[in-house]
Design an enzyme around this catalytic site. Structure first.
Site, PDB file in Angstrom:
ATOM      1  N   SER A 227       2.196   5.729  10.060  1.00 11.53           N
ATOM      2  CA  SER A 227       2.903   4.924   9.473  1.00 11.53           C
ATOM      3  C   SER A 227       4.567   5.405   9.675  1.00 11.53           C
ATOM      4  O   SER A 227       4.824   5.247  10.675  1.00 11.53           O
ATOM      5  CB  SER A 227       2.662   4.828   7.886  1.00 11.53           C
ATOM      6  OG  SER A 227       3.248   3.710   7.072  1.00 11.53           O
ATOM      7  N   ASP A 310      -4.432  -3.991   8.601  1.00  7.94           N
ATOM      8  CA  ASP A 310      -2.904  -3.810   8.527  1.00  7.94           C
ATOM      9  C   ASP A 310      -2.215  -5.184   8.292  1.00  7.94           C
ATOM     10  O   ASP A 310      -2.705  -6.218   9.012  1.00  7.94           O
ATOM     11  CB  ASP A 310      -2.595  -3.096   9.580  1.00  7.94           C
ATOM     12  CG  ASP A 310      -2.166  -1.404   9.349  1.00  7.94           C
ATOM     13  OD1 ASP A 310      -1.560  -1.223   8.416  1.00  7.94           O
ATOM     14  OD2 ASP A 310      -2.549  -0.751  10.017  1.00  7.94           O
ATOM     15  N   HIS A 342      -4.787   0.226   6.424  1.00  9.64           N
ATOM     16  CA  HIS A 342      -3.708   0.903   6.659  1.00  9.64           C
ATOM     17  C   HIS A 342      -3.932   2.622   6.288  1.00  9.64           C
ATOM     18  O   HIS A 342      -3.451   3.475   6.673  1.00  9.64           O
ATOM     19  CB  HIS A 342      -2.458   0.710   5.920  1.00  9.64           C
ATOM     20  CG  HIS A 342      -1.027   1.218   6.242  1.00  9.64           C
ATOM     21  ND1 HIS A 342      -0.347   1.193   7.555  1.00  9.64           N
ATOM     22  CD2 HIS A 342      -0.432   2.385   5.845  1.00  9.64           C
ATOM     23  CE1 HIS A 342       0.628   1.662   7.281  1.00  9.64           C
ATOM     24  NE2 HIS A 342       0.732   2.432   6.470  1.00  9.64           N
TER      25      HIS A 342
HETATM   26  N1  LIG Z   1       2.375   3.833   4.216  1.00  6.81           N
HETATM   27  C1  LIG Z   1       1.992   4.964   3.445  1.00  6.81           C
HETATM   28  C2  LIG Z   1       1.422   5.738   3.986  1.00  6.81           C
HETATM   29  C3  LIG Z   1       0.768   6.984   3.179  1.00  6.81           C
HETATM   30  C4  LIG Z   1       0.884   6.876   1.833  1.00  6.81           C
HETATM   31  C5  LIG Z   1       1.491   5.770   1.283  1.00  6.81           C
HETATM   32  C6  LIG Z   1       2.058   4.865   2.063  1.00  6.81           C
HETATM   33  C7  LIG Z   1       2.707   3.543   1.557  1.00  6.81           C
HETATM   34  O1  LIG Z   1       3.287   2.727   2.385  1.00  6.81           O
HETATM   35  C8  LIG Z   1       2.638   3.178   0.189  1.00  6.81           C
HETATM   36  C9  LIG Z   1       3.249   1.786  -0.030  1.00  6.81           C
HETATM   37  N2  LIG Z   1       3.929   2.165  -1.322  1.00  6.81           N
HETATM   38  C10 LIG Z   1       2.265   1.028  -0.500  1.00  6.81           C
HETATM   39  O2  LIG Z   1       1.898   0.735  -1.684  1.00  6.81           O
HETATM   40  O3  LIG Z   1       1.371   0.620   0.562  1.00  6.81           O
END
Ligand SMILES: Nc1ccccc1C(=O)C[C@H](N)C(=O)O
Length: 408
Positions: A227, A310, A342
């Protein structure tokens, strides 16, 4: 519906709501029309994800590929989205099919904490090693049991939109990789609001240089990010190593569910903490620069991976980044991992039969045997291989979590 978009939609089976939002197409599914009219979030149903009118569709990657080709040259689909839809596209936890958002995030964090506890309890390690003077500039190194002169090093940069996550809950892949003779390094960096994007990129650059300086006879350095961490790893494709006094022996990149063009992030709630300006976003977007960048080592491989569940924007980001790599001189591959979202895509790195944790007979030559494909046509992705990233030797090849689009 414009004729071109209709043709692409019918070939690739674009989901109605995506066609509606992304290409200003008319929706034929009334529930989606109603949601859109009410300004509600439109997302595929849990039960029938990627299904439309009883016909099983291919996956979001097709949508991403299709939407990248719809519209005028230079037009980007996210610019036509409502603020709500853009927010939704860049909220990974909204797209899982097994767990609701909060539960998906909690599970991810629990698995990361448990894997880290286990790694620290069972592996030889050096913890909280400073790679710079800053308080947050620390990394953890986990070693294989058998001592070896030269080891391949696998560096992991965690995700969390540059504002959450830590090395202390991100040692997912330590167990399977150290068991196969690979040293694993989990890198911390100063997340926002303490750190800016430029500072994080600089920290990650210094962490890679540090590993090379500490272990100059390494059997290759492999960078893996998830990510936001995939973004930081991808920025290393552009790094200028001369000012760091060392050229790391970079042999491979694993870019997992990454964001490579930061401009859309500016228009989401993620930017409250990040405070990216357009200049910041552009300066830190590897998507804009990678085609012109030169690989230091021509044998270095780049694998761009995205999870089936995703969001379409994440698929588009990965697919277009892969295409840009191919336009340059990079040896790139693209893979969609079947049946994972994801978070599951990283949770599965705890498993030794996962595609990304397969280490081959010559760990210093991962990706060996993997064909990188040219980007001549969209159809390339339909003929891509499902081979593991690291060639297998002790373990038989697992295709458990990969599936060709044509099989879906
Ligand atoms: N990409 C991540 C990788 C690891 C941990 C969290 C995220 C998130 O993107 C959290 C986001 N606030 C969500 O609700 O999907």
């Amino acid at each position: 519906m414009c004729a071109e978009a209709a043709a692409v939609a019918s070939v690739f089976g674009i989901l109605d709501h995506q066609a509606l939002v992304l290409s200003n197409l008319e929706a034929t599914d009334t529930s989606h029309q109603l949601c859109a009219a009410r300004g509600e979030r439109v997302r595929p149903s849990q039960a029938g994800l990627w299904q439309y009118k009883g016909v099983t569709r291919t996956s979001a990657v097709d949508t991403a590929m299709a939407i990248s080709d719809v519209g005028l040259p230079g037009e980007v689909p996210w610019k036509k989205m409502s603020a709500e839809e853009l927010e939704n596209q860049y909220c990974p936890s909204q797209w899982g099919v097994r767990l609701r958002a909060e539960e998906a995030l909690r599970t991810y964090s629990q698995i990361g904490i448990e894997a880290t506890r286990r790694a620290r309890a069972t592996r030889k390690s050096l913890l909280h090693v400073p790679y710079g003077d800053g308080e947050g500039e620390k990394l953890d190194i986990y070693f294989p049991d058998e001592a070896a002169e030269a080891l391949p090093f696998f560096l992991f940069f965690h995700g969390g939109y540059w504002q959450s996550g830590s090395k202390d809950e991100s040692a997912f892949m330590v167990d399977p990789l150290t068991a196969q003779g690979v040293a694993v390094v989990i890198v911390a960096y100063d997340i926002a609001p303490k750190g800016t994007l430029d500072q994080m990129v600089d920290q990650v650059t210094r962490s890679v240089a540090f590993v090379q300086k500490q272990y100059p006879s390494n059997e290759g350095i492999y960078l893996c990010g998830h990510s936001a961490g995939a973004h930081l790893a991808a920025m290393m494709l552009l790094a200028n190593w001369t000012k760091h006094g060392v050229t790391p022996n970079l042999k491979g990149f694993f870019l997992v569910s990454g964001v490579f063009d930061l401009e859309p992030i500016m228009y989401t709630s993620q930017n409250v903490a990040l405070q990216l300006t357009l200049e910041d976003a552009q300066r830190n977007s590897p998507q804009l620069k990678v085609a012109q960048a030169q690989p230091v080592d021509p044998t270095c491989r780049v694998l761009v991976v995205v999870g089936q569940f995703d969001s379409p924007e994440f698929h588009r980001q990965s697919w277009e980044f892969y295409q840009n790599l191919c336009q340059g001189e990079w040896k790139a591959s693209f893979e969609q991992l079947h049946d994972v979202d994801h978070f599951e895509i990283v949770e599965n790195l705890t498993q030794k039969d996962n595609m990304l944790t397969q280490v081959g007979p010559h760990p210093w030559q991962p990706f060996r045997g993997r064909q990188h494909r040219s980007c001549r046509s969209l159809l390339d992705a339909q003929t891509r291989s499902s081979r593991p990233a690291w060639p297998t030797w002790r373990n038989s090849v697992s295709t458990k979590n990969t599936k060709k689009i044509s099989q879906m």
